[in-house]
Design a protein around this motif. Structure first.
Motif, PDB file in Angstrom:
ATOM      1  N   THR A  38      -9.298   2.426  -5.349  1.00 45.37           N
ATOM      2  CA  THR A  38      -8.600   3.507  -4.643  1.00 45.37           C
ATOM      3  C   THR A  38      -7.137   3.116  -4.483  1.00 45.37           C
ATOM      4  O   THR A  38      -6.694   2.134  -5.078  1.00 45.37           O
ATOM      5  CB  THR A  38      -9.270   3.759  -3.273  1.00 45.37           C
ATOM      6  OG1 THR A  38      -9.425   2.497  -2.631  1.00 45.37           O
ATOM      7  CG2 THR A  38     -10.626   4.417  -3.444  1.00 45.37           C
ATOM      8  N   GLY A  39      -6.388   3.869  -3.670  1.00 40.00           N
ATOM      9  CA  GLY A  39      -4.964   3.610  -3.521  1.00 40.00           C
ATOM     10  C   GLY A  39      -4.169   4.602  -4.351  1.00 40.00           C
ATOM     11  O   GLY A  39      -4.732   5.407  -5.104  1.00 40.00           O
ATOM     12  N   ALA A  40      -2.850   4.533  -4.219  1.00 41.07           N
ATOM     13  CA  ALA A  40      -1.984   5.486  -4.924  1.00 41.07           C
ATOM     14  C   ALA A  40      -2.007   5.248  -6.427  1.00 41.07           C
ATOM     15  O   ALA A  40      -1.922   6.196  -7.225  1.00 41.07           O
ATOM     16  CB  ALA A  40      -0.551   5.364  -4.395  1.00 41.07           C
ATOM     17  N   THR A  41      -2.139   3.989  -6.834  1.00 40.44           N
ATOM     18  CA  THR A  41      -1.983   3.637  -8.251  1.00 40.44           C
ATOM     19  C   THR A  41      -2.959   4.355  -9.186  1.00 40.44           C
ATOM     20  O   THR A  41      -2.529   4.897 -10.205  1.00 40.44           O
ATOM     21  CB  THR A  41      -2.081   2.105  -8.417  1.00 40.44           C
ATOM     22  OG1 THR A  41      -1.145   1.506  -7.518  1.00 40.44           O
ATOM     23  CG2 THR A  41      -1.793   1.680  -9.845  1.00 40.44           C
ATOM     24  N   PRO A  42      -4.279   4.375  -8.892  1.00 36.65           N
ATOM     25  CA  PRO A  42      -5.192   4.995  -9.863  1.00 36.65           C
ATOM     26  C   PRO A  42      -5.248   6.517  -9.807  1.00 36.65           C
ATOM     27  O   PRO A  42      -5.943   7.121 -10.636  1.00 36.65           O
ATOM     28  CB  PRO A  42      -6.555   4.384  -9.507  1.00 36.65           C
ATOM     29  CG  PRO A  42      -6.443   3.980  -8.086  1.00 36.65           C
ATOM     30  CD  PRO A  42      -5.008   3.668  -7.818  1.00 36.65           C
ATOM     31  N   GLY A 136      -6.066  -2.213  -8.601  1.00 41.61           N
ATOM     32  CA  GLY A 136      -4.661  -2.188  -8.216  1.00 41.61           C
ATOM     33  C   GLY A 136      -4.346  -3.574  -7.682  1.00 41.61           C
ATOM     34  O   GLY A 136      -5.170  -4.487  -7.743  1.00 41.61           O
ATOM     35  N   ILE A 137      -3.164  -3.738  -7.129  1.00 46.20           N
ATOM     36  CA  ILE A 137      -2.816  -5.007  -6.473  1.00 46.20           C
ATOM     37  C   ILE A 137      -2.023  -4.681  -5.206  1.00 46.20           C
ATOM     38  O   ILE A 137      -1.104  -3.864  -5.238  1.00 46.20           O
ATOM     39  CB  ILE A 137      -2.038  -5.948  -7.426  1.00 46.20           C
ATOM     40  CG1 ILE A 137      -1.718  -7.287  -6.753  1.00 46.20           C
ATOM     41  CG2 ILE A 137      -0.772  -5.296  -7.974  1.00 46.20           C
ATOM     42  CD1 ILE A 137      -1.145  -8.357  -7.709  1.00 46.20           C
ATOM     43  N   GLY A 138      -2.433  -5.288  -4.107  1.00 48.69           N
ATOM     44  CA  GLY A 138      -1.716  -5.058  -2.851  1.00 48.69           C
ATOM     45  C   GLY A 138      -0.549  -6.024  -2.729  1.00 48.69           C
ATOM     46  O   GLY A 138      -0.437  -6.995  -3.490  1.00 48.69           O
ATOM     47  N   HIS A 142      -3.900  -8.956  -2.969  1.00 48.90           N
ATOM     48  CA  HIS A 142      -5.343  -8.684  -2.960  1.00 48.90           C
ATOM     49  C   HIS A 142      -5.772  -7.838  -4.160  1.00 48.90           C
ATOM     50  O   HIS A 142      -5.024  -7.005  -4.650  1.00 48.90           O
ATOM     51  CB  HIS A 142      -5.815  -8.052  -1.641  1.00 48.90           C
ATOM     52  CG  HIS A 142      -5.338  -6.671  -1.354  1.00 48.90           C
ATOM     53  ND1 HIS A 142      -5.165  -6.190  -0.068  1.00 48.90           N
ATOM     54  CD2 HIS A 142      -5.008  -5.640  -2.165  1.00 48.90           C
ATOM     55  CE1 HIS A 142      -4.765  -4.943  -0.110  1.00 48.90           C
ATOM     56  NE2 HIS A 142      -4.657  -4.574  -1.375  1.00 48.90           N
ATOM     57  N   LYS A 206       5.995  -3.719  -6.596  1.00 41.18           N
ATOM     58  CA  LYS A 206       4.936  -4.620  -7.063  1.00 41.18           C
ATOM     59  C   LYS A 206       5.496  -5.809  -7.860  1.00 41.18           C
ATOM     60  O   LYS A 206       4.734  -6.704  -8.239  1.00 41.18           O
ATOM     61  CB  LYS A 206       3.926  -3.853  -7.939  1.00 41.18           C
ATOM     62  CG  LYS A 206       3.206  -2.718  -7.215  1.00 41.18           C
ATOM     63  CD  LYS A 206       2.253  -3.245  -6.148  1.00 41.18           C
ATOM     64  CE  LYS A 206       1.742  -2.184  -5.202  1.00 41.18           C
ATOM     65  NZ  LYS A 206       0.686  -1.357  -5.740  1.00 41.18           N
TER      66      LYS A 206
HETATM   67  P1  PGA Z   1      -1.639   1.086  -4.052  1.00 39.84           P
HETATM   68  O1  PGA Z   1      -2.577  -0.036  -3.439  1.00 39.84           O
HETATM   69  O2  PGA Z   1      -2.255   1.507  -5.339  1.00 39.84           O
HETATM   70  O3  PGA Z   1      -1.693   2.194  -3.012  1.00 39.84           O
HETATM   71  O4  PGA Z   1      -0.297   0.490  -4.215  1.00 39.84           O
HETATM   72  C1  PGA Z   1      -2.938  -1.109  -4.248  1.00 39.84           C
HETATM   73  C2  PGA Z   1      -3.888  -2.023  -3.519  1.00 39.84           C
HETATM   74  O5  PGA Z   1      -3.720  -2.239  -2.312  1.00 39.84           O
HETATM   75  O6  PGA Z   1      -4.809  -2.549  -4.176  1.00 39.84           O
END
Ligand code: PGA
Length: 246
Positions: A38-42, A136-138, A142, A206
């Motif tokens: 989940t998140g904005a990226t996908p 994704g990557i936070g 993470h 990122k």
């Molecule tokens: P984001 O979050 O796609 O909203 O940037 C990525 C994540 O936290 O894994």
């Protein structure tokens, strides 16, 4: 093979390339098992998969999915549950049967958390393991919600969300006080067991964490760095997220 970096000319080109890979996988293996994020990226990736379903007949009828994580404690009607996110952006728009969708539960009694996490691991195993994991990557590095300190062999479990992660989620929840403090997440070990992994990262915000994940030694302080040791991990970047790689 070891980790590969794909530097795309822009986000949309990256999205189309990953969506094409997923479509090819499903056409070759209709029972494919996907790990979803989940998140904005996908979000644009799900938009493209919906387009492939509607316009090019890509069917998810036999596909099984496992999502990485879910906030703990949110009401089922809360718009920010990942359950609702996934249905809004993907599941309600494709032909996947509800029974094939797996997500950790947001509402769990304390006494049920451990068995729920074990059952999630078992379900992945019974499905034959994850063929293709989207990540994704936070900003904490993470993957899933595996915050700094998560061991490489960790499995599905409850996690305390990092302060940075909660700050990043605050706008969606209105303010920080409303962001859940805990989540259920697949572990690093669960993720690393996937046969192929595609990590997507776009935009300048990122760049630094992508550099730390790829260029610094593997460390449990940046769980995405564990992907350096995976035989089929692919980082899909745009020029901005790759800008600190040198
Ligand atoms: P984001 O979050 O796609 O909203 O940037 C990525 C994540 O936290 O894994």
């Amino acid at each position: 093979m070891s980790l590969q970096i794909h530097l795309h000319s822009c986000r949309d080109v990256a999205i189309r390339s990953v969506a094409r890979e997923i479509a090819t996988l499903i056409r070759n293996k209709p029972h494919a098992v996907l790990g979803l994020a989940t998140g904005a990226t996908p979000i644009p990736l799900y938009r493209e998969l919906v387009r492939l379903h509607r316009e090019e007949g890509l069917s998810f009828r036999q596909v099984t999915t496992f999502n990485l994580d879910e906030y703990l404690g949110l009401e089922p009607t809360h718009p920010e549950t990942y359950w609702n996110f996934m249905h809004r952006h993907l599941f309600d728009r494709i032909d996947i049967p509800a029974a094939n969708i797996h997500m950790p539960h947001a509402q769990l009694a304390e006494a049920d958390i451990l068995s729920h996490c074990e059952a999630y691991e078992d379900a992945i195993r019974v499905a034959g393991g994850i063929d293709y994991q989207i990540l994704g990557i936070g900003r904490t590095g993470h993957i899933g919600f595996n915050e700094p300190g998560s061991p490489a062999d960790s499995i599905t479990r409850r996690i305390h969300l990092d302060a940075i992660t909660r700050q990043d989620a605050a706008p969606a929840f209105g303010d920080l006080a409303h962001v859940p403090k805990h989540a259920i997440t697949m572990g690093c070990g669960t993720i690393l067991a996937a046969r192929k992994i595609a990590l997507l990262a776009f935009g300048e915000s990122k760049a630094d964490i992508v550099r730390r994940a790829l260029r610094e030694p593997v460390t449990d302080q940046v769980s995405a760095s564990f992907l350096q040791n995976h035989p089929e991990a692919h980082f899909h970047l745009d020029p901005a997220s790759a800008s600190a790689l040198g």
